[in-house]
Design a protein around this motif. Sequence first.
Motif, short mmCIF file in Angstrom:
data_model
loop_
_atom_site.label_atom_id
_atom_site.label_comp_id
_atom_site.label_asym_id
_atom_site.label_seq_id
_atom_site.Cartn_x
_atom_site.Cartn_y
_atom_site.Cartn_z
N CYS A 1 52.44 3.81 47.61
CA CYS A 1 53.71 3.11 47.77
C CYS A 1 53.43 1.61 47.82
N CYS B 1 51.21 0.52 50.89
CA CYS B 1 49.78 0.85 50.75
C CYS B 1 49.14 -0.01 49.67
N ALA C 1 46.60 5.95 52.28
CA ALA C 1 47.85 6.71 52.15
C ALA C 1 48.67 6.48 53.42
N CYS C 2 49.96 6.77 53.33
CA CYS C 2 50.81 6.65 54.52
C CYS C 2 51.84 7.78 54.47
N GLU D 1 54.81 7.73 53.76
CA GLU D 1 55.69 7.58 52.60
C GLU D 1 55.10 8.22 51.35
N CYS D 2 53.83 7.89 51.07
CA CYS D 2 53.27 8.21 49.76
C CYS D 2 52.15 9.26 49.80
ZN LIG Z 1 51.89 4.50 51.39
#
Ligand SMILES: [Zn+2]
Length: 759
Positions: free
Chosen positions: A159, A162, A180-181, A183-184
């Motif tokens: 995202c 990131c 990564a987080c 969200e993604c």
């Molecule tokens: Zn992310």
Amino acid sequence: MRMKINVTGIVQGVGFRPFIYRTAVKNSLKGYVKNRGDAGVEILLEGKEENIKNFLKDLQQEKPPLAQIHRIITTRFTGKEECEDFTIHKSSNEAELSGSVVPPDIAICNDCLGELRDPKDPRYDYFFITCTNCGPRFTTIEKLPYDRENTTMRDFPMCSFCQKEYTDPMNRRFHAQTVACPECGPKAYLTTSKGEPVKQKDPMREASKLLAEGNILAVKGYGGFHVAASATMDKPLMRLREAKHRSQKPFAIMARSLNAIKTFAQVSTKEAELLASYSRPIVLLNKSNDYFLSNLIAPGLHNLGVMLPYSGLHYMLFDRTDDLALVMTSANPPNQPIIKDNEEAIKMLSSTVDYFLFHNRQIAHRCDDSVIRTHGRRQVFIRRSRGYVPAPIMLREKAKHCVVGLGGELNNTSCVLLEKKAFISQHIGDVENIETKQFLKNATKHLIHLTNSKPDTIACDLHPKFTTTKLAHELTEEKGWQLIQVQHHYAHIAALMAEHGVREMVGICCDGYGYGTDGKAWGGEILYCTREEPGFKRLAHLEKQPLIGGDLATRYPLRVAAGILSKNTDVRDWILQNKQHFPHGEKEVEVILSQLEKGQSTVETTSCGRVSDAVASILGICYERTYEGEPAMKLESAAMKGKDVLKLKPTIKNNTLETSQMIWQIFESRGKCSIADLAYSAHAYLAKGLATLAIQEAQKHGIKIVGFSGGAACNEILTSITRKTIETADLHFLVHEAIPPSDGGISFGQAVVGGFFRS
Ligand SMILES: [Zn+2]
Ligand SMILES: [Zn+2]
């Protein structure tokens, strides 16, 4: 000045390019850095000579903590400077150099752990939090160079948040391929045992709750699935033992913290160091007097395997429960590799577990947890796998050949020996069926590919019927490599010699079974080993003992005991008293007795393992071997608080250490001495006897070094007494520290013989 620098070692996936970037900018240099297809890094520098010199100094002194530099190749060249600034270039597939490799999986770092628990952080409570300093590597990389599209992270496009961190040179996640987080990135979710989704906002909380209620869960980790259950409740563990057909084999546990471990086990400084290291191995710890976890975790043993959490997911499980520890044992049916794919897990485990805690990130390579125990300040690998593989064992000298070692049969690994480095694969397991054979083949090919090696030789065991021997023949045909076969115990001692850079030694090699040069079963051997011809010589061994019923005797140690005791006494009554310990009761006992009477024991062995087995069964400690090494391990546990009451003097005749008398003495002393003391006395006899034999031979041949290898060298009592005896005789005593003394080290020993010990 302009200079091109090639760096080999472990330099991809450890924050090396960001480090190079910062160091170049700090030294006012222009140019680029890029990853290469041979796992190395290429740097171009343009600037003042002085600055380049400082850069090279920083390169050595300030490298990232996880990086290993093996070689720095510099080429100066002239011409006009071309770069306007310093940049990280797109990776190239160039691959002329060999011997670099990707890093092992690395436990979550403190920075990431802090963010995981910070409600204001965007990755608060995100199970797959990682950075350039931590996270899966070996298990997620499919091919080189180490770029996101070559890992199983390719399924998760970053995202914008990131991406911003990924491209910010000052950020800890600058070029972190696993960034990564929520969200993604990968998502965790809970399902029933059939794989039907259980809708939950917080699957970790629900998983913790389910565990606390006595459910069994399969939990997907970095290198495969664990089966998790409460460590204090007997019921789920009983169910788990039934479902896994593991009545006795110890389960590993994961504990919330070091302090939590100290409530049920003893922890030395060295053990604490190992537990907290980024490799996060399972460490075998002695149970403390206050041990309060279920006795079903490690039945009949004085110790248990404990590890600390190593991923965000693990920490989250503990953050949501009061449990101090959970059973976390590798999920695989007997004789099968550890399970790594979600569908495979549902197929294999749905009748074992109540729920699955999945995530949707693929595992590229299976990798079991590593297991270590300590011998004083030294570490002894029981299994060298996650957290260590594929980092190489560094050798003192350069091998003459590039060799692949395929190992033996049980507890196997493979090995690629290349110049001064040996790359040992992850734990493969017992190679007895198609699945493990395929795993061995794939893991070996991957290792060759990762290290960009070009083997010319393949080494395997002497046993003509091992699956690994057959595979070696197949590969020889396919690749045109040269094939060499290496005797099992010779491979053990050769491994020990290479590990310590020793050119000759007298080796004590003790284990359960190895195919001898005479085709007989060996396992209690004193060998002279040298790097010159003829390689090795069998100098002495344990007394040959009959195996009544062949392989059955390995499974039911009373058979071995009966065979040995019958040399000194009539065992009829005693065996009949023990008929309940034979699967077919009295009928089976009658067959054994008639075999004894006729004196027609077909198979004999010098195995040290079988002698320990016999003692364990005579003392009532173990009647059936349900897992590899069980009777010997339980005998050691029984002996932990014992002393040498029998004080038997080793009887040595014709280069043979007699064991019949010792076994008979133990038998006769039952009821007069404690089981602990008798168990210890048996250890003392074997260790002193073997050491005495080794000392005699060393003195005869003028050799100063005695080594101890083989599965029995995992036994702390045997190792300590042997060490004391050898050192008292003013000889140097060596044991393994970098590779397992058990059969997990065989592939390395074979490769060593192929790479060093022949012209
Ligand atoms: Zn992310
Ligand atoms: Zn981190």
